[in-house]
Design a protein around this motif. Structure first.
Motif, mmCIF file in Angstrom:
data_model
loop_
_atom_site.group_PDB
_atom_site.id
_atom_site.type_symbol
_atom_site.label_atom_id
_atom_site.label_comp_id
_atom_site.label_asym_id
_atom_site.label_seq_id
_atom_site.Cartn_x
_atom_site.Cartn_y
_atom_site.Cartn_z
ATOM 1 N N VAL A 184 0.836 -1.200 0.000
ATOM 2 C CA VAL A 184 0.000 0.000 0.000
ATOM 3 C C VAL A 184 0.871 1.250 0.000
ATOM 4 C CG1 VAL A 184 -1.826 1.254 1.219
ATOM 5 C CG2 VAL A 184 -1.741 -1.250 1.332
ATOM 6 N N SER A 185 0.482 2.225 -0.797
ATOM 7 C CA SER A 185 1.089 3.554 -0.759
ATOM 8 C C SER A 185 -0.040 4.574 -0.694
ATOM 9 C CB SER A 185 1.946 3.793 -2.010
ATOM 10 O OG SER A 185 2.442 5.120 -2.027
ATOM 11 N N MET A 186 0.022 5.492 0.271
ATOM 12 C CA MET A 186 -1.045 6.474 0.449
ATOM 13 C C MET A 186 -0.432 7.843 0.757
ATOM 14 S SD MET A 186 -3.527 4.168 2.922
ATOM 15 C CE MET A 186 -5.098 4.942 2.543
ATOM 16 N N THR A 187 -0.868 8.860 0.022
ATOM 17 C CA THR A 187 -0.459 10.229 0.293
ATOM 18 C C THR A 187 -1.669 11.012 0.781
ATOM 19 O OG1 THR A 187 1.269 10.168 -1.396
ATOM 20 C CG2 THR A 187 0.510 12.331 -0.685
ATOM 21 N N ASP A 229 -3.336 14.650 1.722
ATOM 22 C CA ASP A 229 -3.082 16.031 1.329
ATOM 23 C C ASP A 229 -4.401 16.803 1.304
ATOM 24 O OD1 ASP A 229 -1.623 18.241 0.570
ATOM 25 O OD2 ASP A 229 -0.562 17.196 -1.048
ATOM 26 N N ILE A 230 -4.301 18.094 0.951
ATOM 27 C CA ILE A 230 -5.461 18.992 0.859
ATOM 28 C C ILE A 230 -5.440 19.646 -0.509
ATOM 29 C CG2 ILE A 230 -6.579 21.047 1.803
ATOM 30 C CD1 ILE A 230 -5.341 20.358 4.504
ATOM 31 N N ASP A 231 -6.585 19.652 -1.213
ATOM 32 C CA ASP A 231 -6.614 20.228 -2.557
ATOM 33 C C ASP A 231 -6.837 21.741 -2.502
ATOM 34 O OD1 ASP A 231 -9.340 20.706 -2.197
ATOM 35 O OD2 ASP A 231 -9.997 19.045 -3.465
ATOM 36 N N THR A 232 -6.944 22.353 -3.663
ATOM 37 C CA THR A 232 -7.053 23.806 -3.727
ATOM 38 C C THR A 232 -8.361 24.347 -3.160
ATOM 39 O OG1 THR A 232 -7.915 23.634 -5.984
ATOM 40 C CG2 THR A 232 -5.535 23.938 -5.741
ATOM 41 N N GLN A 233 -9.372 23.459 -3.019
ATOM 42 C CA GLN A 233 -10.651 23.851 -2.429
ATOM 43 C C GLN A 233 -10.725 23.487 -0.945
ATOM 44 O OE1 GLN A 233 -12.875 25.639 -4.281
ATOM 45 N NE2 GLN A 233 -11.222 25.565 -5.809
ATOM 46 N N ARG A 234 -9.555 23.167 -0.364
ATOM 47 C CA ARG A 234 -9.437 22.836 1.070
ATOM 48 C C ARG A 234 -10.123 21.534 1.431
ATOM 49 N NH1 ARG A 234 -5.226 24.523 2.448
ATOM 50 N NH2 ARG A 234 -5.806 24.216 4.631
ATOM 51 N N ARG A 235 -10.246 20.635 0.460
ATOM 52 C CA ARG A 235 -10.789 19.310 0.736
ATOM 53 C C ARG A 235 -9.649 18.353 1.057
ATOM 54 N NH1 ARG A 235 -14.606 20.707 -3.776
ATOM 55 N NH2 ARG A 235 -12.810 20.340 -5.121
ATOM 56 N N SER A 236 -9.774 17.630 2.136
ATOM 57 C CA SER A 236 -8.760 16.632 2.494
ATOM 58 C C SER A 236 -8.979 15.368 1.674
ATOM 59 C CB SER A 236 -8.836 16.293 3.991
ATOM 60 O OG SER A 236 -8.558 17.437 4.779
ATOM 61 N N PHE A 237 -7.888 14.766 1.211
ATOM 62 C CA PHE A 237 -8.017 13.576 0.373
ATOM 63 C C PHE A 237 -6.852 12.627 0.585
ATOM 64 C CE2 PHE A 237 -5.443 16.440 -2.201
ATOM 65 C CZ PHE A 237 -4.492 15.601 -2.780
ATOM 66 N N ILE A 238 -7.019 11.404 0.093
ATOM 67 C CA ILE A 238 -5.961 10.394 0.081
ATOM 68 C C ILE A 238 -5.803 9.916 -1.353
ATOM 69 C CG2 ILE A 238 -5.142 8.164 0.959
ATOM 70 C CD1 ILE A 238 -7.115 8.475 3.285
ATOM 71 N N GLU A 239 -4.596 10.006 -1.878
ATOM 72 C CA GLU A 239 -4.280 9.436 -3.186
ATOM 73 C C GLU A 239 -3.383 8.230 -2.952
ATOM 74 O OE1 GLU A 239 -2.676 10.822 -7.591
ATOM 75 O OE2 GLU A 239 -2.384 12.133 -5.851
ATOM 76 N N GLY A 240 -3.765 7.080 -3.490
ATOM 77 C CA GLY A 240 -2.998 5.889 -3.162
ATOM 78 C C GLY A 240 -3.049 4.800 -4.210
ATOM 79 N N SER A 241 -2.352 3.722 -3.898
ATOM 80 C CA SER A 241 -2.321 2.565 -4.783
ATOM 81 C C SER A 241 -2.135 1.306 -3.954
ATOM 82 C CB SER A 241 -1.176 2.684 -5.804
ATOM 83 O OG SER A 241 0.081 2.697 -5.147
ATOM 84 N N ILE A 242 -2.590 0.179 -4.507
ATOM 85 C CA ILE A 242 -2.382 -1.121 -3.891
ATOM 86 C C ILE A 242 -1.870 -2.090 -4.947
ATOM 87 C CG2 ILE A 242 -4.141 -0.828 -2.099
ATOM 88 C CD1 ILE A 242 -5.992 -2.597 -3.828
ATOM 89 N N ALA A 243 -1.142 -3.119 -4.495
ATOM 90 C CA ALA A 243 -0.672 -4.179 -5.380
ATOM 91 C C ALA A 243 -0.558 -5.462 -4.565
ATOM 92 C CB ALA A 243 0.676 -3.817 -5.998
ATOM 93 N N PHE A 244 -1.005 -6.577 -5.150
ATOM 94 C CA PHE A 244 -0.960 -7.853 -4.446
ATOM 95 C C PHE A 244 -1.165 -8.978 -5.448
ATOM 96 C CE2 PHE A 244 -5.309 -6.503 -4.711
ATOM 97 C CZ PHE A 244 -6.071 -7.645 -4.870
ATOM 98 N N GLU A 245 -1.007 -10.215 -4.988
ATOM 99 C CA GLU A 245 -1.317 -11.387 -5.793
ATOM 100 C C GLU A 245 -2.392 -12.201 -5.089
ATOM 101 O OE1 GLU A 245 2.127 -13.711 -6.677
ATOM 102 O OE2 GLU A 245 2.846 -12.310 -8.210
ATOM 103 N N ALA A 246 -3.324 -12.761 -5.864
ATOM 104 C CA ALA A 246 -4.401 -13.569 -5.297
ATOM 105 C C ALA A 246 -4.663 -14.770 -6.189
ATOM 106 C CB ALA A 246 -5.672 -12.746 -5.146
ATOM 107 N N SER A 247 -4.941 -15.898 -5.551
ATOM 108 C CA SER A 247 -5.351 -17.098 -6.274
ATOM 109 C C SER A 247 -6.872 -17.161 -6.246
ATOM 110 C CB SER A 247 -4.754 -18.353 -5.617
ATOM 111 O OG SER A 247 -5.195 -19.513 -6.280
ATOM 112 N N LEU A 248 -7.497 -17.050 -7.417
ATOM 113 C CA LEU A 248 -8.948 -17.002 -7.513
ATOM 114 C C LEU A 248 -9.490 -18.344 -7.994
ATOM 115 C CD1 LEU A 248 -9.117 -13.504 -9.199
ATOM 116 C CD2 LEU A 248 -9.255 -14.032 -6.764
ATOM 117 N N LEU A 249 -10.797 -18.500 -7.977
ATOM 118 C CA LEU A 249 -11.419 -19.751 -8.385
ATOM 119 C C LEU A 249 -11.857 -19.685 -9.841
ATOM 120 C CD1 LEU A 249 -13.657 -20.722 -5.330
ATOM 121 C CD2 LEU A 249 -11.342 -21.475 -5.878
ATOM 122 N N CYS A 250 -11.489 -20.701 -10.597
ATOM 123 C CA CYS A 250 -11.964 -20.837 -11.966
ATOM 124 C C CYS A 250 -13.478 -21.050 -11.932
ATOM 125 C CB CYS A 250 -11.273 -22.020 -12.632
ATOM 126 S SG CYS A 250 -11.967 -22.496 -14.231
#
Length: 207
Positions: A78-81, A83-104
């Motif tokens: 997980v990576s999460m930043t 911050d506050i945008d120009t309209q003073r709204r608080s936000f989180i910008e992020g990404s996830i990465a993982f591996e999963a074994s799913l069912l056929c």
């Protein structure tokens, strides 16, 4: 609507290293770099300071994911930043990465682990009424009592990125397309016959 409260949560993520001080207080607001993500944070404080959080959460700690696709090994990176945008709204910008074994969906047997990833932009609000006022590029997250449950947030993102349908390559599948079309029952599999799609539909209907 997302909830910052995890129903039935009985697990926490072990903090192996917390920020730049060795402090184990999950609400400490110093610059973040963890091996295991803190269970809860104060997102508005972090957004005001423009902090970045990076770490991992074990898939096994996500009960809704396990219920949807069965027990999994490995972690979600997980990576999460914050911050506050120009309209003073608080936000989180992020990404996830993982591996999963799913069912056929033909033979109900497990597939090889598949790499999955996504990016997200979350708008922090304190009520459903404020969530409705967010611009369309933000996915609303309701923060209760100034605290945000990161496990719930990341688990939502994991569920949203799971593919709708997964099949083995036909040569590797215990059930051929012809058998499926003719109604021949597949051989019993040791894997649990769980279907993630009802969980995904429920979650996606909230967005």
């Amino acid at each position: 609507r997302r909830s910052s409260y995890l129903e039935g949560a009985g697990k926490t993520n072990k903090l192996l290293m917390h920020f730049d001080t060795g402090c184990v207080n999950p609400y400490y607001g110093a610059p973040m770099l963890t091996t295991r993500l803190p269970t809860k944070v104060e997102p508005y404080r972090l957004a005001s300071a423009g902090k970045r959080l990076e770490g991992v959460i074990p898939l096994a700690n996500m009960p809704r994911v396990v219920g949807a696709i069965g027990a999994q090994e490995g972690d979600v990176s997980v990576s999460m930043t914050f911050d506050i945008d120009t309209q003073r709204r608080s936000f989180i910008e992020g990404s996830i990465a993982f591996e999963a074994s799913l069912l056929c969906q033909r033979c109900l047997g497990p597939t090889e682990p598949e790499p999955l990833s996504s990016e997200f932009l979350l708008g922090l609000v304190t009520s459903d009424a404020l969530a409705a006022q967010l611009p369309g590029e933000y996915e609303p997250v309701v923060v209760e009592n100034e605290q945000l449950d990161l496990l719930t947030v990341i688990e939502d993102e994991v569920l949203l990125v799971l593919p709708q349908v997964v099949y083995h390559e036909e040569a590797d599948c215990a059930v051929s397309r012809d058998q499926l079309a003719s109604g021949v029952e597949p051989e019993a599999s040791d894997a649990p016959a769980v279907n993630p799609f009802s969980v995904l539909r429920t979650l996606k209907d909230k967005h």
